[in-house]
Write an enzyme that holds these catalytic residues in place. Structure first.
Site, PDB file in Angstrom:
ATOM      1  N   SER A 183       5.722  -1.486  -1.959  1.00 56.44           N
ATOM      2  CA  SER A 183       6.253  -2.922  -2.869  1.00 56.44           C
ATOM      3  C   SER A 183       5.088  -2.404  -3.803  1.00 56.44           C
ATOM      4  O   SER A 183       3.742  -3.032  -4.187  1.00 56.44           O
ATOM      5  CB  SER A 183       6.044  -3.756  -2.436  1.00 56.44           C
ATOM      6  OG  SER A 183       4.905  -4.572  -1.260  1.00 56.44           O
ATOM      7  N   GLY A 230       0.635  -1.008  -0.374  1.00 53.56           N
ATOM      8  CA  GLY A 230      -0.145  -0.236  -0.530  1.00 53.56           C
ATOM      9  C   GLY A 230       0.852   1.728  -0.113  1.00 53.56           C
ATOM     10  O   GLY A 230       2.119   1.310   0.168  1.00 53.56           O
ATOM     11  N   LEU A 231       0.404   2.286  -0.256  1.00 58.82           N
ATOM     12  CA  LEU A 231       0.738   3.624  -0.300  1.00 58.82           C
ATOM     13  C   LEU A 231       1.417   3.911   1.242  1.00 58.82           C
ATOM     14  O   LEU A 231       1.298   3.428   2.107  1.00 58.82           O
ATOM     15  CB  LEU A 231      -0.196   4.730  -0.858  1.00 58.82           C
ATOM     16  CG  LEU A 231      -1.169   4.409  -1.952  1.00 58.82           C
ATOM     17  CD1 LEU A 231      -2.160   5.823  -1.863  1.00 58.82           C
ATOM     18  CD2 LEU A 231       0.461   5.333  -2.703  1.00 58.82           C
ATOM     19  N   SER A 232       2.696   4.727   0.715  1.00 51.73           N
ATOM     20  CA  SER A 232       3.216   5.343   2.271  1.00 51.73           C
ATOM     21  C   SER A 232       2.662   5.972   3.039  1.00 51.73           C
ATOM     22  O   SER A 232       1.143   7.106   2.822  1.00 51.73           O
ATOM     23  CB  SER A 232       3.948   6.799   1.548  1.00 51.73           C
ATOM     24  OG  SER A 232       4.460   6.909   3.159  1.00 51.73           O
ATOM     25  N   GLY A 233       1.819   5.830   4.290  1.00 49.11           N
ATOM     26  CA  GLY A 233       1.049   6.455   5.288  1.00 49.11           C
ATOM     27  C   GLY A 233      -0.081   6.338   5.477  1.00 49.11           C
ATOM     28  O   GLY A 233      -1.179   6.389   5.969  1.00 49.11           O
ATOM     29  N   ALA A 234       0.059   5.024   3.993  1.00 49.12           N
ATOM     30  CA  ALA A 234      -1.833   3.748   4.278  1.00 49.12           C
ATOM     31  C   ALA A 234      -1.544   3.053   5.796  1.00 49.12           C
ATOM     32  O   ALA A 234      -3.366   2.509   5.902  1.00 49.12           O
ATOM     33  CB  ALA A 234      -0.993   2.546   3.078  1.00 49.12           C
ATOM     34  N   GLY A 235      -1.031   2.300   6.737  1.00 52.73           N
ATOM     35  CA  GLY A 235      -0.942   1.609   7.386  1.00 52.73           C
ATOM     36  C   GLY A 235      -0.509   0.451   7.712  1.00 52.73           C
ATOM     37  O   GLY A 235      -1.263  -0.284   8.637  1.00 52.73           O
ATOM     38  N   LYS A 236       1.001   0.468   6.520  1.00 55.33           N
ATOM     39  CA  LYS A 236       0.802  -0.962   6.148  1.00 55.33           C
ATOM     40  C   LYS A 236       1.656  -1.723   7.716  1.00 55.33           C
ATOM     41  O   LYS A 236       1.408  -2.344   8.699  1.00 55.33           O
ATOM     42  CB  LYS A 236       1.712  -1.346   5.688  1.00 55.33           C
ATOM     43  CG  LYS A 236       1.249  -0.287   4.015  1.00 55.33           C
ATOM     44  CD  LYS A 236       2.459  -0.931   2.924  1.00 55.33           C
ATOM     45  CE  LYS A 236       3.596   0.105   2.930  1.00 55.33           C
ATOM     46  NZ  LYS A 236       3.486   1.674   2.802  1.00 55.33           N
ATOM     47  N   SER A 237       2.445  -0.500   8.800  1.00 56.43           N
ATOM     48  CA  SER A 237       3.043  -0.883   9.436  1.00 56.43           C
ATOM     49  C   SER A 237       1.923  -1.191  10.967  1.00 56.43           C
ATOM     50  O   SER A 237       3.054  -1.599  11.667  1.00 56.43           O
ATOM     51  CB  SER A 237       4.512   0.275  10.155  1.00 56.43           C
ATOM     52  OG  SER A 237       5.119   0.250   8.838  1.00 56.43           O
TER      53      SER A 237
HETATM   54  S1  PPS Z   1       8.994   0.589  -1.951  1.00 66.50           S
HETATM   55  O1  PPS Z   1       8.237   1.163  -2.463  1.00 66.50           O
HETATM   56  O2  PPS Z   1       8.505  -0.594  -1.175  1.00 66.50           O
HETATM   57  O3  PPS Z   1      10.752  -0.274  -2.391  1.00 66.50           O
HETATM   58  O4  PPS Z   1       9.254   0.908  -0.594  1.00 66.50           O
HETATM   59  P1  PPS Z   1      10.004   1.013   1.093  1.00 66.50           P
HETATM   60  O5  PPS Z   1      10.775   0.623   0.729  1.00 66.50           O
HETATM   61  O6  PPS Z   1       8.268   0.189   1.702  1.00 66.50           O
HETATM   62  O7  PPS Z   1       9.899   2.155   1.663  1.00 66.50           O
HETATM   63  C1  PPS Z   1       8.865   2.889   1.756  1.00 66.50           C
HETATM   64  C2  PPS Z   1       9.947   4.462   2.964  1.00 66.50           C
HETATM   65  O8  PPS Z   1      10.826   5.098   3.042  1.00 66.50           O
HETATM   66  C3  PPS Z   1      10.290   6.338   3.302  1.00 66.50           C
HETATM   67  N1  PPS Z   1       9.891   7.318   1.345  1.00 66.50           N
HETATM   68  C4  PPS Z   1       9.959   6.967   0.173  1.00 66.50           C
HETATM   69  N2  PPS Z   1       8.779   6.063  -0.257  1.00 66.50           N
HETATM   70  C5  PPS Z   1       7.823   6.390  -1.550  1.00 66.50           C
HETATM   71  N3  PPS Z   1       8.427   7.031  -2.025  1.00 66.50           N
HETATM   72  C6  PPS Z   1      10.054   8.220  -1.669  1.00 66.50           C
HETATM   73  N4  PPS Z   1      10.402   8.774  -2.992  1.00 66.50           N
HETATM   74  C7  PPS Z   1       9.509   7.974  -0.550  1.00 66.50           C
HETATM   75  N5  PPS Z   1      11.482   8.065  -0.069  1.00 66.50           N
HETATM   76  C8  PPS Z   1      11.686   7.743   1.146  1.00 66.50           C
HETATM   77  C9  PPS Z   1       8.576   6.571   3.903  1.00 66.50           C
HETATM   78  O9  PPS Z   1       8.747   6.686   4.837  1.00 66.50           O
HETATM   79  C10 PPS Z   1       8.375   4.883   3.476  1.00 66.50           C
HETATM   80  O10 PPS Z   1       7.552   4.158   4.520  1.00 66.50           O
HETATM   81  P2  PPS Z   1       6.390   4.240   4.804  1.00 66.50           P
HETATM   82  O11 PPS Z   1       6.057   3.200   6.148  1.00 66.50           O
HETATM   83  O12 PPS Z   1       5.321   2.876   3.489  1.00 66.50           O
HETATM   84  O13 PPS Z   1       5.222   5.239   4.903  1.00 66.50           O
END
Ligand code: PPS
Length: 201
Positions: A109, A35-42
């Site tokens: 992912s 899911g998107l960053s901030g979606a709540g996965k963790s």
């Molecule tokens: S991926 O796409 O699966 O390789 O990403 P991931 O390893 O899950 O890392 C995502 C977390 O890295 C931080 N972050 C970013 N996310 C998305 N795009 C960019 N450019 C980026 N730069 C840093 C972000 O905090 C993500 O954390 P989550 O927990 O998903 O919010």
């Protein structure tokens, strides 16, 4: 390209994953949160693991932010690096499944092809794709790390959902409408799905 090692042979071992897992009354497998960053996965993965522990199960969490501090510290957020990030994590999750564990994988992912490769690394039925489906607008309003703000301001390039693609799952084993329920309710849905599949005993 990759250099391949030569004269390396597969070593057969006596204790297999089923035997390792019987100690814990569970069927090993991967819960793959996407899911998107901030979606709540963790948040949800963390609550699921707490419940699994309370029930006496043995699990392990692989979390993007953490794995990127160690194993994958050489990788950024270009499409190529994300592909390699997920490839390594899929390999590690395969190893932990072989160790008999329930592995909770929490990475954006973003690409279907890499999630499919991760699925193909384990046996049929051992992989549950969990789509943490929170609308971009909700993730952006939450913005727990202030990253969406930076991305909108052009201070972060290749940010998922802004200027980098997210391909939603087409047939996830579990689709969490994560904008509409509490994290506890979502964690309970995941536990129910594990029970329904007979993975917890
Ligand atoms: S991926 O796409 O699966 O390789 O990403 P991931 O390893 O899950 O890392 C995502 C977390 O890295 C931080 N972050 C970013 N996310 C998305 N795009 C960019 N450019 C980026 N730069 C840093 C972000 O905090 C993500 O954390 P989550 O927990 O998903 O919010």
């Amino acid at each position: 390209g990759l250099r391949r090692a030569e004269n390396i042979h597969w070593q057969a071992l006596s204790v297999d994953k089923a035997t390792r897992a019987t100690q814990k009354h569970q069927t090993p497998g991967v819960l793959w949160f996407t899911g998107l960053s901030g979606a709540g996965k963790s948040t949800v993965a963390n609550l699921v693991e707490k419940r699994l522990m309370a029930l006496g199960h043995h699990s392990y969490i692989l979390d993007g932010d953490n794995v990127r501090h160690g194993l994958n510290r050489d990788l950024g957020f270009t499409p190529e690096d994300r592909v390699e990030n997920i490839r390594r994590v899929a390999e590690v999750s395969r190893l932990f499944v072989d160790a008999g564990l329930i592995v909770l994988v929490s990475f954006i992912s973003p690409y279907r092809a890499e999630r499919r490769l991760a699925r193909e690394k384990v046996a049929d039925g051992e992989f549950l794709e969990v789509f943490v489906d929170t609308p971009l607008a909700v993730c952006e309003a939450r913005d727990p790390k202030g990253l969406y703000k930076k991305a909108r301001a052009g201070q972060i390039k290749n940010f998922t959902g802004i200027d980098s693609e997210y391909e939603p799952p087409e047939a996830p084993e579990l689709h969490l409408n994560a904008g509409e329920s509490t994290p506890d309710e979502l964690a309970e849905q995941v536990i129910q799905a594990l029970r329904a599949r007979g993975m917890l005993r």
